[in-house]
Design an enzyme around this catalytic site. Structure first.
Site, PDB file in Angstrom:
ATOM      1  N   ARG A  52      49.403  74.389 139.191  1.00  0.00           N
ATOM      2  CA  ARG A  52      49.348  75.101 138.218  1.00  0.00           C
ATOM      3  C   ARG A  52      49.577  76.566 138.516  1.00  0.00           C
ATOM      4  O   ARG A  52      49.253  76.927 139.701  1.00  0.00           O
ATOM      5  CB  ARG A  52      47.981  75.020 137.438  1.00  0.00           C
ATOM      6  N   THR A  53      50.097  77.509 137.643  1.00  0.00           N
ATOM      7  CA  THR A  53      50.275  78.707 137.932  1.00  0.00           C
ATOM      8  C   THR A  53      48.935  79.430 137.726  1.00  0.00           C
ATOM      9  O   THR A  53      48.362  79.403 136.368  1.00  0.00           O
ATOM     10  CB  THR A  53      51.396  79.295 136.872  1.00  0.00           C
ATOM     11  N   LEU A  54      48.463  80.025 138.612  1.00  0.00           N
ATOM     12  CA  LEU A  54      47.192  80.468 138.634  1.00  0.00           C
ATOM     13  C   LEU A  54      47.125  82.132 138.369  1.00  0.00           C
ATOM     14  O   LEU A  54      46.478  82.722 137.752  1.00  0.00           O
ATOM     15  CB  LEU A  54      46.222  80.302 139.829  1.00  0.00           C
ATOM     16  N   TYR A 158      51.743  82.201 130.594  1.00  0.00           N
ATOM     17  CA  TYR A 158      51.165  83.463 130.623  1.00  0.00           C
ATOM     18  C   TYR A 158      51.979  84.828 129.860  1.00  0.00           C
ATOM     19  O   TYR A 158      52.503  85.498 130.275  1.00  0.00           O
ATOM     20  CB  TYR A 158      50.906  83.903 132.016  1.00  0.00           C
TER      21      TYR A 158
END
Length: 273
Positions: A52-54, A158
């Site tokens: 996952r993109t954190l 995001y």
């Protein structure tokens, strides 16, 4: 068995993955028993751990938009910040899908993914050849559910999106964020502009303002953001949304004046230590 996007035997890559064509019967991975197991047609190895993109890497700052008598006018700078580095200085964050404008703050790669999804959806609508197309409100509703679904999978996009169009000769302006929270308003600002530009918009926006007045107001907001937001540059784009469609203008540079900083520094200069 239903295949997931990005599996070896699926022609459709998952999000953030590259397209991988189906292997042919003569592929070395079929002929070599050591490639996938003990047989020529054995299953591929277990998939890599899900990621996952954190923390977004390349991000864009604010988008500011207002309604005026003939439509909606929006503005955004063209900086893509790599952390605190002003790395990319010509990234457009105002793009159109049909007659709808999509502006975005936040992760640039997620914005590109969103635009690819919307353009593909618009293409499918066009191929139906039934005379109908998605308007701004329908795209906004779709993105509200799309963002909420991604958030529920703990893999959010995001971005904060500003959606603008003209529907039945009435300006439409709406916002949706990475949580799926959405609302409509007469003027909007995403990113840091929600803190710095919205007070200006609340004080100076008025009903049925002209396009010239709207552009002057947006210029003032973008100038304040350039002075106060270190993730912004003075190279900006304007986008005009009318019943005829979306027109994104060529980038312009805002005039700036740093004399107040020079005067302040001179006043504080009392000599050596």
């Amino acid at each position: 068995m239903m295949m997931q996007g990005g599996d070896f035997f699926s022609p459709y890559p998952g999000r953030g993955q590259h397209h991988q064509p189906l292997p042919s019967a003569g592929d070395a991975r079929y002929r070599n028993p050591r490639a996938f197991g003990q047989g020529p047609l054995s299953a591929p190895p277990a998939a890599a751990p899900m990621k996952r993109t954190l923390n977004p890497y390349v991000v864009g700052a604010s988008v500011v938009a207002v309604k005026y008598s003939g439509g909606v006018l929006a503005a955004a700078d063209m900086l893509g910040s790599y952390g605190s580095l002003a790395r990319f200085r010509s990234i457009p964050r105002l793009r159109s899908v049909g007659k709808t404008l999509i502006g975005a703050s936040g992760d640039i790669s997620d914005y590109q993914y969103i635009m690819e999804d919307l353009i593909a959806k618009e293409t499918r609508e066009f191929c139906e050849a039934d005379g109908f197309s998605l308007d701004g409100r329908e795209i906004w509703n779709y993105m509200t559910r799309r963002m909420y679904a991604a958030r529920n999978k703990n893999d959010p996009l995001y971005n904060q999106l500003v959606v603008a169009s003209v529907i039945n000769e009435q300006p439409f302006l709406a916002h949706v964020d990475l949580h799926g929270t959405s609302f409509e308003d007469d003027h909007l600002a995403s990113g840091y502009g929600a803190h710095l530009a919205r007070p200006i918009l609340r004080n100076e926006w008025k009903v049925d303002m002209s396009k010239t007045e709207a552009q002057e107001l947006l210029t003032k907001c973008m100038t304040v953001l350039f002075y106060r937001d270190c993730r912004t540059i003075n190279k900006i784009q304007f986008a005009d949304v009318t019943s005829a469609g979306v027109e994104v203008a060529e980038p312009v540079e805002l005039a700036t004046d740093w004399q107040i900083g020079v005067k302040t520094y001179s006043a504080l200069d009392t000599g050596s230590w």
